[in-house]
Scaffold this motif. Structure first.
Motif, mmCIF file in Angstrom:
data_model
loop_
_atom_site.group_PDB
_atom_site.id
_atom_site.type_symbol
_atom_site.label_atom_id
_atom_site.label_comp_id
_atom_site.label_asym_id
_atom_site.label_seq_id
_atom_site.Cartn_x
_atom_site.Cartn_y
_atom_site.Cartn_z
ATOM 1 N N ALA A 34 -6.596 -1.478 2.612
ATOM 2 C CA ALA A 34 -5.185 -1.219 2.344
ATOM 3 C C ALA A 34 -4.961 -0.543 1.001
ATOM 4 C CB ALA A 34 -4.400 -2.530 2.386
ATOM 5 N N ASN A 35 -6.037 -0.147 0.338
ATOM 6 C CA ASN A 35 -5.891 0.573 -0.925
ATOM 7 C C ASN A 35 -5.064 1.836 -0.676
ATOM 8 O OD1 ASN A 35 -6.579 2.639 -3.005
ATOM 9 N ND2 ASN A 35 -7.812 0.978 -3.831
ATOM 10 N N PRO A 36 -3.968 2.032 -1.420
ATOM 11 C CA PRO A 36 -3.096 3.179 -1.159
ATOM 12 C C PRO A 36 -3.805 4.522 -1.245
ATOM 13 C CG PRO A 36 -2.118 1.723 -2.786
ATOM 14 C CD PRO A 36 -3.466 1.182 -2.500
ATOM 15 N N ILE A 37 -4.815 4.622 -2.091
ATOM 16 C CA ILE A 37 -5.533 5.886 -2.221
ATOM 17 C C ILE A 37 -6.420 6.118 -1.007
ATOM 18 C CG2 ILE A 37 -7.210 7.151 -3.621
ATOM 19 C CD1 ILE A 37 -6.019 5.769 -6.074
ATOM 20 N N THR A 38 -7.046 5.063 -0.519
ATOM 21 C CA THR A 38 -7.833 5.183 0.722
ATOM 22 C C THR A 38 -6.941 5.596 1.878
ATOM 23 O OG1 THR A 38 -9.365 3.463 -0.033
ATOM 24 C CG2 THR A 38 -9.322 3.941 2.327
ATOM 25 N N VAL A 39 -5.797 4.916 1.996
ATOM 26 C CA VAL A 39 -4.866 5.198 3.094
ATOM 27 C C VAL A 39 -4.254 6.581 2.935
ATOM 28 C CG1 VAL A 39 -2.718 4.481 4.222
ATOM 29 C CG2 VAL A 39 -4.366 2.749 3.448
ATOM 30 N N GLY A 40 -3.798 6.897 1.726
ATOM 31 C CA GLY A 40 -3.169 8.195 1.487
ATOM 32 C C GLY A 40 -4.104 9.355 1.752
ATOM 33 N N ASP A 41 -5.369 9.205 1.357
ATOM 34 C CA ASP A 41 -6.355 10.268 1.604
ATOM 35 C C ASP A 41 -6.507 10.534 3.089
ATOM 36 O OD1 ASP A 41 -6.855 10.711 -1.058
ATOM 37 O OD2 ASP A 41 -8.871 9.865 -1.064
ATOM 38 N N VAL A 317 7.771 -8.754 -0.666
ATOM 39 C CA VAL A 317 8.290 -8.193 0.586
ATOM 40 C C VAL A 317 7.703 -6.802 0.814
ATOM 41 C CG1 VAL A 317 10.362 -7.576 1.885
ATOM 42 C CG2 VAL A 317 10.416 -9.510 0.286
ATOM 43 N N ALA A 318 7.684 -5.995 -0.242
ATOM 44 C CA ALA A 318 7.126 -4.646 -0.141
ATOM 45 C C ALA A 318 5.633 -4.707 0.179
ATOM 46 C CB ALA A 318 7.362 -3.875 -1.440
ATOM 47 N N ARG A 319 4.924 -5.613 -0.458
ATOM 48 C CA ARG A 319 3.486 -5.763 -0.192
ATOM 49 C C ARG A 319 3.246 -6.137 1.274
ATOM 50 N NH1 ARG A 319 -1.257 -6.950 -2.993
ATOM 51 N NH2 ARG A 319 -2.785 -8.170 -1.789
ATOM 52 N N LYS A 320 4.019 -7.087 1.753
ATOM 53 C CA LYS A 320 3.878 -7.530 3.137
ATOM 54 C C LYS A 320 4.154 -6.380 4.104
ATOM 55 C CE LYS A 320 5.353 -11.402 6.091
ATOM 56 N NZ LYS A 320 6.282 -12.574 6.187
ATOM 57 N N GLY A 321 5.161 -5.546 3.765
ATOM 58 C CA GLY A 321 5.464 -4.381 4.590
ATOM 59 C C GLY A 321 4.312 -3.400 4.615
ATOM 60 N N TRP A 322 3.732 -3.139 3.433
ATOM 61 C CA TRP A 322 2.611 -2.206 3.342
ATOM 62 C C TRP A 322 1.415 -2.708 4.146
ATOM 63 C CZ3 TRP A 322 1.221 2.545 2.374
ATOM 64 C CH2 TRP A 322 -0.112 2.842 2.070
ATOM 65 N N LEU A 323 1.069 -3.970 3.986
ATOM 66 C CA LEU A 323 -0.078 -4.523 4.713
ATOM 67 C C LEU A 323 0.173 -4.511 6.217
ATOM 68 C CD1 LEU A 323 -1.012 -7.535 2.383
ATOM 69 C CD2 LEU A 323 -2.207 -5.341 2.610
ATOM 70 N N GLY A 324 1.420 -4.767 6.615
ATOM 71 C CA GLY A 324 1.758 -4.701 8.028
ATOM 72 C C GLY A 324 1.592 -3.297 8.584
ATOM 73 N N LEU A 325 2.004 -2.299 7.810
ATOM 74 C CA LEU A 325 1.859 -0.902 8.226
ATOM 75 C C LEU A 325 0.392 -0.519 8.372
ATOM 76 C CD1 LEU A 325 4.553 0.780 5.965
ATOM 77 C CD2 LEU A 325 4.556 0.770 8.470
ATOM 78 N N VAL A 326 -0.397 -0.882 7.369
ATOM 79 C CA VAL A 326 -1.818 -0.525 7.394
ATOM 80 C C VAL A 326 -2.513 -1.146 8.594
ATOM 81 C CG1 VAL A 326 -4.009 -0.773 6.153
ATOM 82 C CG2 VAL A 326 -1.934 -0.136 4.908
ATOM 83 N N SER A 327 -2.072 -2.325 8.985
ATOM 84 C CA SER A 327 -2.680 -2.987 10.147
ATOM 85 C C SER A 327 -2.395 -2.240 11.449
ATOM 86 C CB SER A 327 -2.170 -4.427 10.262
ATOM 87 O OG SER A 327 -0.824 -4.470 10.727
ATOM 88 N N TRP A 369 4.899 8.515 1.618
ATOM 89 C CA TRP A 369 5.777 8.270 0.466
ATOM 90 C C TRP A 369 5.381 6.955 -0.206
ATOM 91 C CZ3 TRP A 369 10.875 8.442 3.784
ATOM 92 C CH2 TRP A 369 10.970 9.693 4.421
ATOM 93 N N CYS A 370 5.118 5.939 0.625
ATOM 94 C CA CYS A 370 4.698 4.640 0.080
ATOM 95 C C CYS A 370 3.375 4.779 -0.683
ATOM 96 C CB CYS A 370 4.521 3.624 1.206
ATOM 97 S SG CYS A 370 6.040 3.090 2.020
ATOM 98 N N ALA A 371 2.427 5.475 -0.071
ATOM 99 C CA ALA A 371 1.110 5.632 -0.696
ATOM 100 C C ALA A 371 1.227 6.329 -2.053
ATOM 101 C CB ALA A 371 0.176 6.422 0.219
#
Length: 378
Positions: A34-41, A317-327, A369-371
């Motif tokens: 879920a690292n934003p850089i891993t996901v964003g790349d 809340v934002a963290r939970k949203g991000w982790l949910g998206l990555v899943s 945008w999140c990443a």
């Protein structure tokens, strides 16, 4: 007196440090997947490897007649992400992708007649701001300026909006408050001319007065009294994006901030157990939808970063949203469970039974945008 001052200073540091700790604790130090850089790349690379879509759906049978907002906003998000991570290889690829639109793919540039088309101008403006390409500046500014230039064949309702100082492209649809505000905010950033951000703020306040409900959420339309997730996502992200650029001295700043805070408070209450929001925000019996979730998550990340939202309350809340998206990203780097394009209808089942698309750019755009925002906090 010195001891008293030291105690006070220590207390202020502790309180400020606690807020910063809450922000950093939840919006950094993610699991590797879920690292934003891993996901964003990988999502940016997926965008670069995907041909222009038809209304955001890479699996649509027909080729696009022209580029529309899902592609443009994913492109913009990828540009933002590449910039904050200083990934010149990705930026080079994104700029190269735009080059054919000045020549053999020129026919794919949409006419400047609709909010969903004019927002495409945000991409060349971003390229100009990052790379200084004057062609991109001129193209992007035509999209921004034409939104307020009444055409000779304007309909009476379009002329009525223009006479009041609003864009002739005004529809009072919730989608508009990301489309209009983004292209106008980009023009403001590119030129420094306050008229662009001022007109965006005026437009936003008018929309808020017309369609925001007392709980801060928005019906899809007065004739469709349902809190559709992605529709509300456009408003949430649009307010966050606008407030990020709008000077606090603007007379509309406080009104927009109040509307934004009211919406965030209500959204926080409806987040699902997996971190996602439902297709109908207040419908726990409806499925978890990713494009609206990504937009709500983005709006909250921006709010926490800027200090508009209390980090202790909203960063989790934002963290939970991000982790949910990555899943919900599959092995092919595609986001699952994206609501298909949805027009207004006064029928709850119309929203509940919408198709769930895989890889649709309506979700890939706000995920980027999140990443981009999260990458600055790692």
């Amino acid at each position: 007196m010195k001891i008293k001052n030291i105690v006070i200073a220590s207390l202020l540091f502790f309180l400020g440090g606690s807020a910063m700790f809450a922000k950093d604790k939840y919006l950094s130090d993610f699991p590797s997947e879920a690292n934003p850089i891993t996901v964003g790349d990988k999502i940016t690379k997926k965008f670069l490897a995907t041909p222009h879509t038809r209304f955001g759906n890479p699996r649509a049978e027909k080729a696009p007649n022209y580029i529309t907002y899902p592609d443009a906003l994913a492109w913009l998000g990828a540009m933002w992400y590449a910039k904050v991570t200083d990934n010149t290889t990705l930026t080079d690829g994104l700029v190269k992708r735009f080059e054919p639109l000045f020549s053999e793919e020129k026919h794919l540039l949409p006419k400047m007649i609709h909010v969903d088309y004019n927002v495409v101008g945000s991409v060349p403006l971003e390229i100009y701001m990052q790379r200084g390409d004057k062609r991109c500046y001129e193209l992007g500014m035509r999209y921004a300026d034409s939104q307020w230039e009444l055409p000779s064949d304007a309909k009476p309702e379009q002329k009525a909006f223009a006479d009041k100082g609003f864009s002739w492209q005004t529809r009072v649809w919730i989608d508009d408050m990301f489309m209009i505000t983004t292209i106008q905010s980009q023009a403001y950033k590119a030129t420094g001319d306050a008229k662009y951000i001022n007109r965006a703020a005026d437009e936003m306040v008018m929309y808020l007065s017309e369609i925001q409900r007392p709980n801060g959420l928005f019906y899809h339309s007065p004739d469709a009294p349902f809190f559709w997730a992605r529709g509300n996502g456009w408003m949430a992200a649009g307010m966050a994006e606008l407030l990020s650029s709008l000077p606090k001295s603007n007379p509309n700043y406080k009104t927009i901030m109040k509307a934004y805070l009211t919406m965030m408070q209500t959204l926080k209450q409806y987040q699902g157990k997996e971190g996602l929001w439902h297709q109908l925000i207040d419908g726990e019996d409806t499925w978890s939808e990713t494009s609206g979730t990504a937009m709500f998550t983005y709006a909250m990340i921006v709010g926490v970063k800027n200090g508009w939202l209390k980090a202790k309350e909203y960063a989790p809340v934002a963290r939970k949203g991000w982790l949910g998206l990555v899943s919900r990203i599959n092995a092919d780097d595609e986001v699952l469970d994206v609501c298909e394009g949805t027009n207004i209808k006064n029928d709850r089942n119309h929203y509940v039974n919408r198709k769930r698309i895989t890889g649709d750019l309506h979700a890939h755009a706000p995920l980027l945008w999140c990443a981009a925002e999260l990458a600055t906090m790692q």
